[in-house]
Structure formats: C-alpha cells, structure tokens
Design an enzyme around this catalytic site. Structure first.
Site, PDB file in Angstrom:
ATOM      1  N   LEU A 117       0.833  -1.213   0.000  1.00 53.59           N
ATOM      2  CA  LEU A 117       0.000   0.000   0.000  1.00 53.59           C
ATOM      3  C   LEU A 117       0.864   1.259   0.000  1.00 53.59           C
ATOM      4  O   LEU A 117       2.009   1.238   0.456  1.00 53.59           O
ATOM      5  CB  LEU A 117      -0.950   0.013   1.200  1.00 53.59           C
ATOM      6  CG  LEU A 117      -0.379   0.040   2.628  1.00 53.59           C
ATOM      7  CD1 LEU A 117       0.146   1.384   3.043  1.00 53.59           C
ATOM      8  CD2 LEU A 117      -1.448  -0.418   3.606  1.00 53.59           C
ATOM      9  N   GLY A 158      11.794   9.813   0.457  1.00 54.99           N
ATOM     10  CA  GLY A 158      11.913   9.668   1.913  1.00 54.99           C
ATOM     11  C   GLY A 158      10.883   8.665   2.370  1.00 54.99           C
ATOM     12  O   GLY A 158      10.563   7.719   1.649  1.00 54.99           O
ATOM     13  N   GLY A 216      12.073  15.413  -8.144  1.00 49.72           N
ATOM     14  CA  GLY A 216      11.685  16.128  -6.929  1.00 49.72           C
ATOM     15  C   GLY A 216      12.879  16.335  -6.020  1.00 49.72           C
ATOM     16  O   GLY A 216      14.007  16.508  -6.488  1.00 49.72           O
ATOM     17  N   CYS A 230       9.743   3.643   4.295  1.00 42.96           N
ATOM     18  CA  CYS A 230      10.034   2.386   3.594  1.00 42.96           C
ATOM     19  C   CYS A 230      11.229   2.442   2.645  1.00 42.96           C
ATOM     20  O   CYS A 230      12.167   1.658   2.794  1.00 42.96           O
ATOM     21  CB  CYS A 230       8.796   1.939   2.814  1.00 42.96           C
ATOM     22  SG  CYS A 230       7.465   1.461   3.921  1.00 42.96           S
TER      23      CYS A 230
HETATM   24  P1  NAD Z   1       4.284   1.981  12.463  1.00 42.31           P
HETATM   25  O1  NAD Z   1       5.495   2.366  13.196  1.00 42.31           O
HETATM   26  O2  NAD Z   1       3.371   3.031  11.934  1.00 42.31           O
HETATM   27  O3  NAD Z   1       3.386   1.015  13.359  1.00 42.31           O
HETATM   28  C1  NAD Z   1       3.875  -0.015  14.150  1.00 42.31           C
HETATM   29  C2  NAD Z   1       2.896  -0.244  15.305  1.00 42.31           C
HETATM   30  O4  NAD Z   1       3.292  -1.420  15.994  1.00 42.31           O
HETATM   31  C3  NAD Z   1       2.881   0.887  16.316  1.00 42.31           C
HETATM   32  O5  NAD Z   1       1.535   1.292  16.548  1.00 42.31           O
HETATM   33  C4  NAD Z   1       3.485   0.247  17.568  1.00 42.31           C
HETATM   34  O6  NAD Z   1       2.942   0.771  18.776  1.00 42.31           O
HETATM   35  C5  NAD Z   1       3.102  -1.207  17.375  1.00 42.31           C
HETATM   36  N1  NAD Z   1       3.933  -2.173  18.105  1.00 42.31           N
HETATM   37  C6  NAD Z   1       5.287  -2.222  18.199  1.00 42.31           C
HETATM   38  N2  NAD Z   1       5.666  -3.265  18.960  1.00 42.31           N
HETATM   39  C7  NAD Z   1       4.544  -3.902  19.342  1.00 42.31           C
HETATM   40  C8  NAD Z   1       4.272  -5.052  20.138  1.00 42.31           C
HETATM   41  N3  NAD Z   1       5.261  -5.764  20.667  1.00 42.31           N
HETATM   42  N4  NAD Z   1       2.985  -5.426  20.325  1.00 42.31           N
HETATM   43  C9  NAD Z   1       1.978  -4.715  19.797  1.00 42.31           C
HETATM   44  N5  NAD Z   1       2.168  -3.604  19.027  1.00 42.31           N
HETATM   45  C10 NAD Z   1       3.431  -3.217  18.811  1.00 42.31           C
HETATM   46  O7  NAD Z   1       4.778   1.053  11.274  1.00 42.31           O
HETATM   47  P2  NAD Z   1       4.157   0.935   9.787  1.00 42.31           P
HETATM   48  O8  NAD Z   1       4.506   2.114   8.967  1.00 42.31           O
HETATM   49  O9  NAD Z   1       2.729   0.528   9.893  1.00 42.31           O
HETATM   50  O10 NAD Z   1       5.018  -0.293   9.234  1.00 42.31           O
HETATM   51  C11 NAD Z   1       4.842  -1.598   9.712  1.00 42.31           C
HETATM   52  C12 NAD Z   1       5.601  -2.554   8.814  1.00 42.31           C
HETATM   53  O11 NAD Z   1       5.035  -2.555   7.500  1.00 42.31           O
HETATM   54  C13 NAD Z   1       7.076  -2.215   8.626  1.00 42.31           C
HETATM   55  O12 NAD Z   1       7.815  -3.391   8.530  1.00 42.31           O
HETATM   56  C14 NAD Z   1       7.103  -1.483   7.301  1.00 42.31           C
HETATM   57  O13 NAD Z   1       8.344  -1.588   6.650  1.00 42.31           O
HETATM   58  C15 NAD Z   1       6.029  -2.219   6.530  1.00 42.31           C
HETATM   59  N6  NAD Z   1       5.380  -1.428   5.481  1.00 42.31           N
HETATM   60  C16 NAD Z   1       5.049  -0.141   5.708  1.00 42.31           C
HETATM   61  C17 NAD Z   1       4.397   0.590   4.713  1.00 42.31           C
HETATM   62  C18 NAD Z   1       4.030   2.037   4.939  1.00 42.31           C
HETATM   63  O14 NAD Z   1       3.649   2.692   3.973  1.00 42.31           O
HETATM   64  N7  NAD Z   1       4.104   2.561   6.136  1.00 42.31           N
HETATM   65  C19 NAD Z   1       4.077  -0.007   3.491  1.00 42.31           C
HETATM   66  C20 NAD Z   1       4.413  -1.344   3.296  1.00 42.31           C
HETATM   67  C21 NAD Z   1       5.058  -2.053   4.313  1.00 42.31           C
END
Ligand code: NAD
Length: 445
Positions: A151, A258, A254, A261
């Site tokens: 996403l 950043g 641009g 990811c």
């Molecule tokens: P984020 O930091 O926004 O969210 C992580 C959440 O996990 C937080 O709310 C935190 O409080 C919670 N958390 C941490 N440890 C925990 C535990 N032990 N028990 C319960 N909750 C816990 O992260 P994100 O941006 O959602 O990314 C999550 C993963 O998905 C990463 O690996 C990222 O690389 C991947 N990802 C992110 C995106 C993006 O656009 N943000 C897109 C694709 C993949």
C-alpha cells in the site's frame, strides 16, 4: 475468519480495518494504550484519507475490536498477523526486536495451531528462520506465512481494497487455502494472488521498493543534467515514456525520496547483496543519488542568496509526501535542519503534519495556521511537498508577502512560464520556461 492484527500503525490499522470491512472478525492489538483508547472511540491515530469512515462501518458491524492484551488475542485467534515496525537499526539492518517480542509471546501463549503472517517488511530469509525458531520453541504447530504489503500512504485504503496483486509466501496447501479465503473479497477485480515460496515473497517486496527508488533517482539525476544543459525534464520525460516499454507512472523529479520504507528497504537490499557477495550496484547508486538530491534545493538557495544566514524561509509541506502525516525520513525535515544550521529562520506550514514534524524534528522551527501566513516577511518560498492546496495560491498575495518574489519549487507544482510572467524568480527541478517563442523561424535559428 478470526484475525489478530498485531501493530496498528500505517499498515496494521489499514489492513485490520479493510479485512473487517470485507466481513472478517479482526482484533487489532497494539502495545500503545493511548492509541488503543483512541481507536476504541473510532478515532484514527494516523492521518489516512478514508480510513476513519471504513473504521466506523466496521465498528458498527462489530467486526473490529481493539486491545492491548496480546496474550489473550494469541490464544483466541488462529490467524495472527504481525505488522509492527521494522525500522533501520544502528548497523543498517532492519531492527527486528519488536517483531521478535511478538514471536516470543506467540511461543508462550499459543495453545493450538497458528498461522503467523508476516505483514511487516522483513529481511530475505526471515520466514525460514522464524519457522525453525517456532519449531524449536513452540509446543504447538505454527506455520509462518509471508504477505508483504504494497500500500501507498495517502492512498492506503484504495490500495488495500483493490490491490494490483497480493503476494503470499507459504509452504502448505492449508496455509494457501486460508490466505485465499482471506483475500478472496479483495481480488474480485481480477488482479492475482501470487503464491510463491517465502524467500521469493520477501525478495519481491525489496525488489519493488528498490526498483521504484531507482526510477526516482534516475529521473532526478536526469533533471539535474537538464538543469545544467538547459533542457526541460518534462519534455524529456514525455518523450521517452511514450515508449510502451517505459511506464511513466511514479517517474517525476523532486527533492529525493523519503518515508519509512524506501530508504530502509533500499539499505536492507544493499546489505543482503553484500552479505551474499552480490553487490547491489544499481540500487546503491540510487541511494547515493538520493543523498545528493535531498540537497538540490539547498544548493539552489545557496547559489541565489550566497549565504542563508539571517534569511527567513517559508516552507510549504512537511510530510514525506501529500495526503499523510508521516514525516519519517521526510526531505522537508532534512532541508529545514540544513537551513537552520546555516543560520536561516524557518516558518513552515503543512495541512496535517505539523504536529508529527515538530515531534520528529531535531531543530525547533516556527509554523503558521495556513500556507499564506508563513510567507509574510519571508525572503523566499520553498515548496517541499506537493499538497494539492499549494497548487493554486493567490500569487498576488504571495508576491506582496515575500520580501522579494523568489520561489524554490522542489516538486515542480507551478508552471515556469507563468511564474516568469508573474514576475517571480522561480527555481524548479530540471524545467525551463518554454513557450512557442522557443520555436524560431528557420531564418532566425
Ligand atoms: P508503524 O510504526 O506506523 O506502526 C507499528 C505499530 O506497531 C505501532 O503502533 C506500535 O505501537 C506497534 N507495536 C510495536 N511493537 C509492538 C508489540 N510488541 N505489540 C503490539 N504492538 C506493537 O509502522 P508501519 O509504517 O505501519 O510499518 C509496519 C511494517 O510494514 C514495517 O515493517 C514497514 O516496513 C512495513 N510497510 C510499511 C508501509 C508504509 O507505507 N508505512 C508499506 C508497506 C510495508
């Protein structure tokens, strides 16, 4: 199906809410109690267009619940998604400590067979390692499945509900059947669920983000050359992407990429390549170009003003891209830090990311209640994030507000020719103020 979604950040909350919208029963688990309290009231802790609306529907239909009680959620649900953060660690490798703490809780509290789905982006080989770990440490059967997320923040709901593809890495036919049933409502558009082995699924995620980073750095480098030569990157882009083999999407110059990811996933792939003796030279080059690109606006300002000391700079846009409040690795924060260390004062505005930016920034800076307010008395306007609301400002007011009419546009949101006609000194990325007058009659060439 009954699902535990552990970690309710930009990925976990969107995935949980969308699974619930599709009729599954989802329990979202987060260790952050203040977030859980907020979500129980139907409020999203993050800004993501459309998220709260879908969340309200799912809450009303009682398909969605929120808890901090991970152990109970593990006991209750056979399908456990892990969507916690995997940020870049001190040595450049992804930090898997949050993920491992969830894995250990599963080992401790699972009392019947579990499918553990890795939604977090993880290094290639993680599912295999975790499978061995569970086999050794867990008293019940666990199968590890990899389901990378693609996403885009700012369009996350649409991307999740109607994905281009769903990638699943798994071993058994049972796991395959579970994931097919889960995702069936999301692929009615005919887009595929791609089943593969875990390693390939993990590598697919890194390949996708690294390729997109290469695309961005490629066009950014071309734009720098266009600037020096006097060509126009928009024309060049139009010219070469008219070839059907070259997809024009996501191909705009641009201020560098950043977000949470690209930088860390690029770094992780580079690290993996080095570890296995296959240096990722192209991806490394994209990373190097990006480091330079983040300074492009700064160099343009330096060239124009000589020194930034004593200047007041209005900055439009703080989030790493529009339609999100996420400022992780945001070019705006990088630039603001640079401006301030060079002795400038910054007044910034962003439609939704002021709070997150102030928390994340290493330097203090002023903000204003709207875009125009921060330009009053400023020496220049610097556009860093291309929010739609920045595209058509009242240029007369802008001109009056600025000490002298200078605009540095890091996202090419304005038209160079129009800006010239309006009397602005206008700097953008790789573009020229071209018009029909550029086409001269043969005698005048
Ligand atoms: P984020 O930091 O926004 O969210 C992580 C959440 O996990 C937080 O709310 C935190 O409080 C919670 N958390 C941490 N440890 C925990 C535990 N032990 N028990 C319960 N909750 C816990 O992260 P994100 O941006 O959602 O990314 C999550 C993963 O998905 C990463 O690996 C990222 O690389 C991947 N990802 C992110 C995106 C993006 O656009 N943000 C897109 C694709 C993949």
């Amino acid at each position: 199906m009954n699902i535990s979604m552990v970690g309710t950040g930009y990925v976990g909350l969107v995935a949980g809410v969308c699974f619930a919208d599709a009729g599954h029963y989802v329990e979202c688990v987060d260790k952050d109690k203040s977030k859980v309290d907020l979500m129980r009231e139907g409020k999203s802790p993050i800004y993501e267009p459309g998220l709260e609306e879908v969340m309200h529907q799912a809450l009303k239909r009682r398909r969605l619940t929120f808890t901090t009680d991970l152990s109970e959620s593990i006991r209750k649900n056979a399908l456990i998604f892990i969507a916690v953060g995997t940020p870049e660690g001190a040595n450049g490798d992804p930090d898997l400590s949050a993920l491992m703490s969830v894995v250990d809780e599963i080992c401790k509290h699972a009392t019947a067979k579990k499918y553990v789905v890795l939604k977090s982006t993880v290094p290639i080989g993680t599912a295999r390692n975790l499978q061995e770990y569970f086999n050794k440490k867990c008293s019940v059967a666990v199968e590890v499945i990899n389901n990378p997320e693609f996403l885009k923040e700012g369009a996350a709901i649409e991307d999740f509900l109607r994905p281009d593809r769903v990638v699943i890495g798994c071993v058994s036919n049972e796991a395959r059947a579970v994931m097919e049933e889960l995702y069936e409502p999301f692929v009615k558009n005919g887009h595929p669920i791609l089943f593969m082995d875990n390693m390939s699924a993990e590598m697919t995620k890194y390949a996708a983000n690294s390729f997109l980073s290469v695309k961005i750095s490629f066009i950014n480098e071309l734009a720098r050359l266009a600037d020096e030569i006097g060509a126009d990157i928009n024309q060049v882009r139009r010219g070469f992407t008219s070839d059907r083999r070259i997809n024009p999407a996501f191909f705009y110059p641009g201020v560098g990429y950043g977000g949470s990811c690209f930088p860390k996933d690029v770094e992780a792939l580079i690290k993996t390549g080095t570890k296995y003796g296959v240096p990722m030279k192209i991806v490394q080059a994209a990373d190097d170009v990006n480091d330079e690109q983040k300074l492009v606006l700064y160099h343009k300002l330096k060239k124009h003003f000589g020194s930034l000391s004593g200047l007041t700079l209005a900055v439009w846009g703080l989030s790493f891209k529009p339609r999100t409040d996420d400022v992780r690795e945001a070019p705006a924060l990088f630039l603001i830090e640079k401006f301030i260390t060079e002795g400038a004062k910054v007044k910034a505005f962003d439609p939704v990311a002021i709070e997150t930016a102030k928390k994340a920034s290493t330097v203090p800076f002023e903000t204003g209640p709207d875009a125009m307010s921060v330009t009053r008395g400023a020496d220049a306007l610097v556009v860093v994030t291309e929010w739609n609301e920045f595209r058509n400002p009242d240029f007369d007011e802008l001109k009056k507000n600025l000490k002298s009419p200078v605009v540095f546009d890091g996202r090419n949101v304005f038209d160079p020719l129009k800006m010239k006609k309006l009397g602005f000194q206008y700097y953008s990325i790789g573009r020229q103020a071209l018009n029909d007058a550029n086409f001269k009659t043969v005698e005048n060439i």
